[in-house]
Design a protein around this motif. Structure first.
Motif, PDB file in Angstrom:
ATOM      1  N   LEU A 127       9.132  16.532  -1.273  1.00 36.95           N
ATOM      2  CA  LEU A 127       9.812  17.451  -2.178  1.00 36.95           C
ATOM      3  C   LEU A 127       9.127  18.812  -2.271  1.00 36.95           C
ATOM      4  O   LEU A 127       9.802  19.826  -2.448  1.00 36.95           O
ATOM      5  N   ASP A 128       7.808  18.843  -2.181  1.00 39.68           N
ATOM      6  CA  ASP A 128       7.106  20.123  -2.290  1.00 39.68           C
ATOM      7  C   ASP A 128       7.152  20.928  -0.995  1.00 39.68           C
ATOM      8  O   ASP A 128       7.289  22.146  -1.019  1.00 39.68           O
ATOM      9  N   HIS A 129       7.013  20.233   0.149  1.00 42.63           N
ATOM     10  CA  HIS A 129       6.962  20.925   1.439  1.00 42.63           C
ATOM     11  C   HIS A 129       8.200  20.626   2.285  1.00 42.63           C
ATOM     12  O   HIS A 129       8.843  21.528   2.807  1.00 42.63           O
ATOM     13  N   GLY A 130       8.498  19.344   2.452  1.00 39.10           N
ATOM     14  CA  GLY A 130       9.670  18.961   3.229  1.00 39.10           C
ATOM     15  C   GLY A 130       9.515  19.133   4.716  1.00 39.10           C
ATOM     16  O   GLY A 130      10.511  19.140   5.444  1.00 39.10           O
ATOM     17  N   THR A 131       8.277  19.262   5.212  1.00 41.53           N
ATOM     18  CA  THR A 131       8.051  19.447   6.643  1.00 41.53           C
ATOM     19  C   THR A 131       7.634  18.136   7.280  1.00 41.53           C
ATOM     20  O   THR A 131       7.110  17.226   6.621  1.00 41.53           O
ATOM     21  N   PHE A 132       7.828  18.063   8.564  1.00 47.62           N
ATOM     22  CA  PHE A 132       7.492  16.856   9.308  1.00 47.62           C
ATOM     23  C   PHE A 132       5.979  16.620   9.299  1.00 47.62           C
ATOM     24  O   PHE A 132       5.522  15.482   9.162  1.00 47.62           O
ATOM     25  N   GLU A 133       5.200  17.677   9.440  1.00 49.47           N
ATOM     26  CA  GLU A 133       3.749  17.535   9.487  1.00 49.47           C
ATOM     27  C   GLU A 133       3.183  17.043   8.156  1.00 49.47           C
ATOM     28  O   GLU A 133       2.291  16.186   8.127  1.00 49.47           O
ATOM     29  N   SER A 134       3.695  17.569   7.039  1.00 52.08           N
ATOM     30  CA  SER A 134       3.180  17.156   5.730  1.00 52.08           C
ATOM     31  C   SER A 134       3.495  15.686   5.438  1.00 52.08           C
ATOM     32  O   SER A 134       2.651  14.959   4.894  1.00 52.08           O
ATOM     33  N   VAL A 135       4.689  15.237   5.821  1.00 47.69           N
ATOM     34  CA  VAL A 135       5.054  13.831   5.606  1.00 47.69           C
ATOM     35  C   VAL A 135       4.199  12.919   6.466  1.00 47.69           C
ATOM     36  O   VAL A 135       3.711  11.874   6.013  1.00 47.69           O
ATOM     37  N   ARG A 136       3.984  13.301   7.725  1.00 48.13           N
ATOM     38  CA  ARG A 136       3.155  12.464   8.600  1.00 48.13           C
ATOM     39  C   ARG A 136       1.716  12.411   8.106  1.00 48.13           C
ATOM     40  O   ARG A 136       1.065  11.352   8.177  1.00 48.13           O
ATOM     41  N   GLU A 137       1.201  13.518   7.620  1.00 54.40           N
ATOM     42  CA  GLU A 137      -0.171  13.527   7.119  1.00 54.40           C
ATOM     43  C   GLU A 137      -0.302  12.656   5.874  1.00 54.40           C
ATOM     44  O   GLU A 137      -1.321  11.976   5.691  1.00 54.40           O
ATOM     45  N   ALA A 138       0.711  12.644   5.016  1.00 53.97           N
ATOM     46  CA  ALA A 138       0.667  11.775   3.837  1.00 53.97           C
ATOM     47  C   ALA A 138       0.733  10.305   4.229  1.00 53.97           C
ATOM     48  O   ALA A 138       0.068   9.457   3.610  1.00 53.97           O
ATOM     49  N   LEU A 139       1.497   9.978   5.259  1.00 53.96           N
ATOM     50  CA  LEU A 139       1.603   8.586   5.696  1.00 53.96           C
ATOM     51  C   LEU A 139       0.341   8.109   6.406  1.00 53.96           C
ATOM     52  O   LEU A 139       0.121   6.893   6.512  1.00 53.96           O
ATOM     53  N   LEU A 146      12.594  10.020   7.709  1.00 48.32           N
ATOM     54  CA  LEU A 146      12.653  10.721   6.426  1.00 48.32           C
ATOM     55  C   LEU A 146      13.046  12.179   6.583  1.00 48.32           C
ATOM     56  O   LEU A 146      13.677  12.766   5.690  1.00 48.32           O
ATOM     57  N   THR A 147      12.680  12.810   7.689  1.00 48.80           N
ATOM     58  CA  THR A 147      12.962  14.234   7.878  1.00 48.80           C
ATOM     59  C   THR A 147      14.204  14.507   8.718  1.00 48.80           C
ATOM     60  O   THR A 147      14.529  15.669   8.951  1.00 48.80           O
ATOM     61  N   THR A 148      14.886  13.460   9.169  1.00 50.09           N
ATOM     62  CA  THR A 148      16.090  13.693   9.991  1.00 50.09           C
ATOM     63  C   THR A 148      17.323  12.975   9.458  1.00 50.09           C
ATOM     64  O   THR A 148      18.424  13.520   9.534  1.00 50.09           O
ATOM     65  N   THR A 149      17.184  11.759   8.940  1.00 44.84           N
ATOM     66  CA  THR A 149      18.352  10.987   8.507  1.00 44.84           C
ATOM     67  C   THR A 149      18.569  11.038   6.998  1.00 44.84           C
ATOM     68  O   THR A 149      19.452  10.357   6.493  1.00 44.84           O
ATOM     69  N   THR A 150      17.765  11.794   6.269  1.00 46.61           N
ATOM     70  CA  THR A 150      17.887  11.874   4.819  1.00 46.61           C
ATOM     71  C   THR A 150      18.027  13.336   4.399  1.00 46.61           C
ATOM     72  O   THR A 150      17.639  14.241   5.143  1.00 46.61           O
ATOM     73  N   ASP A 169       0.823  -1.201   0.000  1.00 50.34           N
ATOM     74  CA  ASP A 169       0.000   0.000   0.000  1.00 50.34           C
ATOM     75  C   ASP A 169       0.864   1.260   0.000  1.00 50.34           C
ATOM     76  O   ASP A 169       0.508   2.264  -0.632  1.00 50.34           O
ATOM     77  N   LEU A 170       1.999   1.198   0.678  1.00 52.97           N
ATOM     78  CA  LEU A 170       2.922   2.330   0.634  1.00 52.97           C
ATOM     79  C   LEU A 170       3.493   2.509  -0.772  1.00 52.97           C
ATOM     80  O   LEU A 170       3.676   3.650  -1.236  1.00 52.97           O
ATOM     81  N   TRP A 171       3.769   1.397  -1.462  1.00 47.97           N
ATOM     82  CA  TRP A 171       4.277   1.504  -2.839  1.00 47.97           C
ATOM     83  C   TRP A 171       3.226   2.137  -3.767  1.00 47.97           C
ATOM     84  O   TRP A 171       3.570   2.956  -4.615  1.00 47.97           O
ATOM     85  N   ARG A 172       1.960   1.776  -3.589  1.00 45.63           N
ATOM     86  CA  ARG A 172       0.904   2.355  -4.424  1.00 45.63           C
ATOM     87  C   ARG A 172       0.745   3.852  -4.173  1.00 45.63           C
ATOM     88  O   ARG A 172       0.441   4.605  -5.104  1.00 45.63           O
ATOM     89  N   LYS A 173       0.925   4.290  -2.932  1.00 50.02           N
ATOM     90  CA  LYS A 173       0.703   5.694  -2.570  1.00 50.02           C
ATOM     91  C   LYS A 173       2.010   6.453  -2.365  1.00 50.02           C
ATOM     92  O   LYS A 173       2.034   7.479  -1.694  1.00 50.02           O
ATOM     93  N   ARG A 174       3.088   5.940  -2.951  1.00 48.16           N
ATOM     94  CA  ARG A 174       4.394   6.564  -2.748  1.00 48.16           C
ATOM     95  C   ARG A 174       4.471   7.957  -3.372  1.00 48.16           C
ATOM     96  O   ARG A 174       5.223   8.812  -2.894  1.00 48.16           O
ATOM     97  N   ASP A 175       3.705   8.202  -4.434  1.00 53.47           N
ATOM     98  CA  ASP A 175       3.779   9.506  -5.102  1.00 53.47           C
ATOM     99  C   ASP A 175       3.319  10.633  -4.181  1.00 53.47           C
ATOM    100  O   ASP A 175       3.892  11.726  -4.199  1.00 53.47           O
ATOM    101  N   SER A 176       2.284  10.374  -3.376  1.00 57.88           N
ATOM    102  CA  SER A 176       1.804  11.423  -2.473  1.00 57.88           C
ATOM    103  C   SER A 176       2.810  11.712  -1.377  1.00 57.88           C
ATOM    104  O   SER A 176       3.004  12.870  -0.986  1.00 57.88           O
ATOM    105  N   VAL A 209       6.124  11.220  -1.638  1.00 55.69           N
ATOM    106  CA  VAL A 209       7.249  11.887  -2.307  1.00 55.69           C
ATOM    107  C   VAL A 209       6.918  13.351  -2.566  1.00 55.69           C
ATOM    108  O   VAL A 209       7.769  14.241  -2.401  1.00 55.69           O
ATOM    109  N   ALA A 210       5.682  13.619  -2.969  1.00 57.97           N
ATOM    110  CA  ALA A 210       5.280  15.015  -3.192  1.00 57.97           C
ATOM    111  C   ALA A 210       5.333  15.813  -1.896  1.00 57.97           C
ATOM    112  O   ALA A 210       5.749  16.984  -1.895  1.00 57.97           O
ATOM    113  N   ALA A 211       4.933  15.210  -0.782  1.00 59.45           N
ATOM    114  CA  ALA A 211       5.013  15.908   0.498  1.00 59.45           C
ATOM    115  C   ALA A 211       6.460  16.181   0.894  1.00 59.45           C
ATOM    116  O   ALA A 211       6.770  17.230   1.478  1.00 59.45           O
TER     117      ALA A 211
END
Length: 354
Positions: free
Chosen positions: A290-302, A326-330, A277-284, A286-288
């Protein structure tokens, strides 16, 4: 006079007050003075306060603060050694995962987010491919939870359907079995699913008998003694770690390998197939990144991915941990400082400790 007063009240239809019995008083509802604070001017307690549960296992015992337990000096020293060793193991795991990511990030011309926002189509495609590989690599690594497994599996350079079919579960399970044959754990201890797989690994080692040993029970007792020695010397003795790894590797056999293969497949796929399911929704996601790069946006996408949010405690932790990684080690996030300013993350940590 009292008799006349009672007769007059009876004639008017007013019943005299009855004195409640002690049993009735004990069953009555509590008075406001009983549930209110002792001081009339005192404030009510906060909605959240840390509560330390009674430890039920060795892992819970090591996580409980020593000040909350009545321990003997020897028991307190043992618990402190176990806790320090666990913290050092977590720090080593994060450092080794960071080295794997940094090795791939060094091949890029610039930070992925800058490449994505540059307007160059080629650079943007490279940035999206790197973000997708980083997302799925960290997800599979964290699914097992050990740096040994991450190093054995390596970086996922391709994220297309054919590569995922080869990865899940064949390639990932083979990497985990290779780690188990070498005498090391491929499964971690963070979630209940990882702890179940880890218990299967330990039982699988106990099934084997090293060459030159005639009694299997005696060999199992020696393995338990070696594991205890390593636990008490965790983080301070490389010789104890090497002895335990050698003892486990000598006991790896075909019967144990069958058991751990089944456990690894169950850990990897689970009942809802979270990695697919993560592979199917990976684009959203990735967009969070690259477009925002914030912790909140990544968590909301997950949160939109099965197995990375919801009411299940382990799934919720998987989502928070992956967003944190994703937001600390990358290099996918521009934030170079800690993320403890995020109110949602702090609230989740408080719920875990409560």
């Amino acid at each position: 006079c009292a008799r006349l007063r009672a007769e007059r009240e009876r004639e008017r239809g007013v019943s005299s007050p009855r004195v409640a019995s002690p049993s009735r008083l004990s069953c009555a509802a509590p008075m406001a003075s009983e549930i209110a604070p002792r001081s009339a001017r005192g404030q009510w307690p906060p909605l959240w306060s840390p509560k330390i549960p009674t430890p039920r296992s060795v892992d819970d015992f090591a996580k409980t603060p020593l000040t909350k337990l009545k321990l003997s000096p020897a028991a307190a020293a043992t618990s402190r050694v176990l806790q320090q060793g666990r913290d050092q193991d977590d720090a080593r795991t994060i450092a080794r995962l960071h080295r794997l990511v940094a090795r791939q990030a060094s091949l890029l011309d610039d930070r992925p987010r800058k490449m994505h926002l540059s307007g160059d189509s080629v650079a943007g495609h490279v940035a999206r491919d790197f973000a997708a590989s980083c997302l799925l690599s960290l997800a599979v690594w964290r699914r097992f939870g050990t740096a040994d497994f991450a190093e054995a599996l390596g970086w996922l350079t391709r994220t297309d359907y054919a590569a995922m079919v080869a990865l899940l579960p064949d390639r990932a399970v083979e990497a985990a079995v290779e780690v188990w044959r070498a005498g090391r754990h491929a499964a971690g201890e963070r979630t209940a699913a990882q702890r179940c797989a880890r218990a299967v690994e330990e039982r699988a080692w106990s099934l084997g008998c090293p060459a030159g040993s005639a009694d299997a029970r005696e060999a199992a007792a020696e393995l338990c003694e070696t594991e205890l020695t390593r636990s008490l010397r965790r983080g301070g003795s490389a010789a104890a770690e090497a002895a335990l790894v050698a003892a486990r590797a000598a006991r790896a056999n075909a019967a144990g390998e069958v058991a751990v293969r089944i456990a690894y497949e169950r850990l990897l796929n689970a009942k809802h197939h979270p990695l697919w399911d993560l592979w199917r929704k990976r684009d959203s996601v990735v967009a969070a990144l690259l477009d925002h790069g914030t912790f909140e946006s990544v968590r909301e996408a997950l949160r939109q991915v099965r197995g990375y949010g919801g009411l299940d405690a382990d799934a919720d932790r998987e989502g928070w941990d992956l967003a944190f990684d994703l937001t600390t080690t990358t290099p996918l996030s521009d934030n170079e400082g800690p993320v403890d300013w995020c109110s949602d993350y702090v609230a989740w940590l408080r719920r875990r400790l409560a």
